[in-house]
Design an enzyme around this catalytic site. Structure first.
Site, mmCIF file in Angstrom:
data_model
loop_
_atom_site.group_PDB
_atom_site.id
_atom_site.type_symbol
_atom_site.label_atom_id
_atom_site.label_comp_id
_atom_site.label_asym_id
_atom_site.label_seq_id
_atom_site.Cartn_x
_atom_site.Cartn_y
_atom_site.Cartn_z
ATOM 1 N N GLY A 44 57.314 37.896 64.213
ATOM 2 C CA GLY A 44 58.665 37.499 63.829
ATOM 3 C C GLY A 44 59.584 37.555 65.033
ATOM 4 O O GLY A 44 59.252 38.168 66.051
ATOM 5 N N LYS A 45 60.725 36.904 64.954
ATOM 6 C CA LYS A 45 61.737 36.983 66.016
ATOM 7 C C LYS A 45 63.077 36.556 65.455
ATOM 8 O O LYS A 45 63.149 35.682 64.587
ATOM 9 C CB LYS A 45 61.376 36.069 67.188
ATOM 10 C CG LYS A 45 61.977 36.515 68.501
ATOM 11 C CD LYS A 45 61.182 37.685 69.065
ATOM 12 C CE LYS A 45 61.667 38.088 70.442
ATOM 13 N NZ LYS A 45 60.767 39.074 71.041
ATOM 14 N N GLY A 46 64.121 37.178 65.956
ATOM 15 C CA GLY A 46 65.463 36.829 65.504
ATOM 16 C C GLY A 46 66.398 36.626 66.675
ATOM 17 O O GLY A 46 66.122 37.066 67.795
#
EC number: 1.4.1.3
Length: 420
Positions: free
Chosen positions: A108-110
């Site tokens: 995941g990445k934000g």
């Protein structure tokens, strides 16, 4: 023009790498198409009231790429150049990184498109809390576990956690990692990436250049990762002969005291003011004589122009993407081993795993225990990759082997679950 921009985007580059590795693994287009797309992309509009009373609006994203091996895991960055494309690409890289390290996570990445330097502390806190308000439904210690990244830190995670608890009523400290020690964080998180780089450099040196003892090391980039990599390598018996930061560097064949170098950087603003040795530019540093070169600053610093002049026998990527594809090929032809970023700088996420696991179990771990867990995990990952490379993909570089091993594990998990 737009096609040129798209063709060179980080996401497109990652998809190309995936398809190249897919060919080696004999994966069909259907599988590769599935792997190239995130399972979920969340786009949010964040509005805060500035200290001047005016409304400020920012765009934010969270990309959840793949959960075949476990909950999504990856950082959140605050930067004026954040795009959905970048966040999607970085979430894909996290899938492969977590897989390669045998961590029970997907990728995941934000990110939020903001220049944090232009916000007050109060505005930053407001922004952080509003980001969590927008995405909290998609987070959880067994769903998606964010961590610090570019321009975010333990304070950001503390705001994230507090807002999450307020909204959900769940006092679950394992939802975020990289937290302050007072909130279930671990002290080693500060240096876990640098420790990982040093650990991998030592293992790789044993395999490729006869050991780390007395090996001459040059480190380009003397921030958190570069400093701690140098500190731990010095303790392992290596000799740090060159260091640099954005203003330039210094070479000293007799050895550089990294503790003294970081003091000088903090006092004067740059390691270039280290008194003993000769001053060099970053470009000169990269092609100076050494056994191990650790590029730990920016991407694409070793390219087709300077790669033929690199004198190191081993390169360990502390930064993300410091070698271009052309440089990779030149190193392969020259017989210089390159340990890729996907493994070399994964100490940070291993540190996050140790923090998460202890939060889940409700245990408090000592720094020494945490350090040992990180070192053991990095050593195992390197040796597994080395064996895989020797047995299955000896004609290719370590980067290709790392990607192949990571993708293969994800595909096997997806097949076992009936997704493919």
């Amino acid at each position: 023009m737009m096609e040129e921009v798209l063709s060179s985007s980080l996401y497109t580059q990652q998809v190309k790498k995936l398809y190249k590795v897919g060919e080696l693994l004999g994966l069909d287009n259907e599988t590769l198409e599935t792997l190239s797309q995130p399972e979920r992309i969340i786009q949010v509009k964040i509005q805060i009231r500035g200290s001047d009373g005016k409304l400020k609006t920012f765009m934010g994203w969270r990309s959840q790429h793949n959960s075949a091996l476990g909950p999504y895991k990856g950082g959140v960055r605050y930067h004026p150049n954040v795009t959905q494309d970048e966040v999607e690409a970085l979430s894909m890289i996290m899938t492969w990184k977590n897989s390669l390290l045998l961590l029970p996570y997907g990728g995941g990445k934000g990110g939020v498109r903001v220049d944090p330097k232009k916000l007050t502390r109060e505005e930053l806190e407001q922004l952080s809390r509003k980001y969590i308000q927008a995405i909290y439904k998609y987070l959880g210690s067994e769903l998606d576990i964010p961590a610090p990244d570019v321009n975010t830190d333990s304070q950001t995670m503390a705001w994230f956690l507090d807002e999450y608890i307020k909204i959900t009523g769940k006092v679950d400290f394992a939802v975020f990692t990289g937290k302050p020690v007072e909130l279930g964080g671990i002290g080693v998180r500060l240096y876990s990436t640098g420790l990982g780089v040093a650990t991998i450099a030592k293992e790789a040196a044993n395999k490729f250049i006869g050991g780390v003892e007395e090996a001459r090391v040059i480190i380009q980039g003397f921030g958190n990762v570069g400093y701690y990599a140098g500190k731990f390598l010095s303790e392992m018996g290596a000799k740090i002969v060159g260091v640099s930061d954005s203003k330039g560097g210094v070479i000293n064949e007799k050895g550089i005291d990294v503790g003294k170098a970081i003091e000088i950087k903090e006092k004067t603003g740059s390691v270039i003011n280290y008194p003993e040795g000769r001053k060099v530019t970053n470009e000169e540093l990269l092609i100076s004589d050494c056994d191990i070169l650790i590029p730990a600053a920016l991407e694409n610093v070793i390219n087709k122009f300077n790669a033929p002049k690199v004198k190191a026998k081993l390169i360990v990527e502390g930064a993300n993407g410091p070698l271009t594809a052309d440089a990779d090929e030149i190193m392969r032809q020259r017989g210089i081993a390159v340990v890729p970023d996907i493994l070399a700088n994964a100490g940070g996420v291993v540190g996050s795993y140790v923090e998460w696991a202890n939060n889940k179990m409700g245990e408090i771990i000592s720094d020494e225990e945490a350090k040992k867990l990180i070192v053991d995990r990095m050593n195992n990952a390197f040796n597994t990759l080395y064996d895989y490379h020797q047995k299955k993909l000896e004609d290719h570089d370590l980067r290709t082997a790392a990607m192949a091993l990571a993708v293969d594990r994800v595909v096997r998990a997806m097949k076992a679950r009936g997704i493919l």
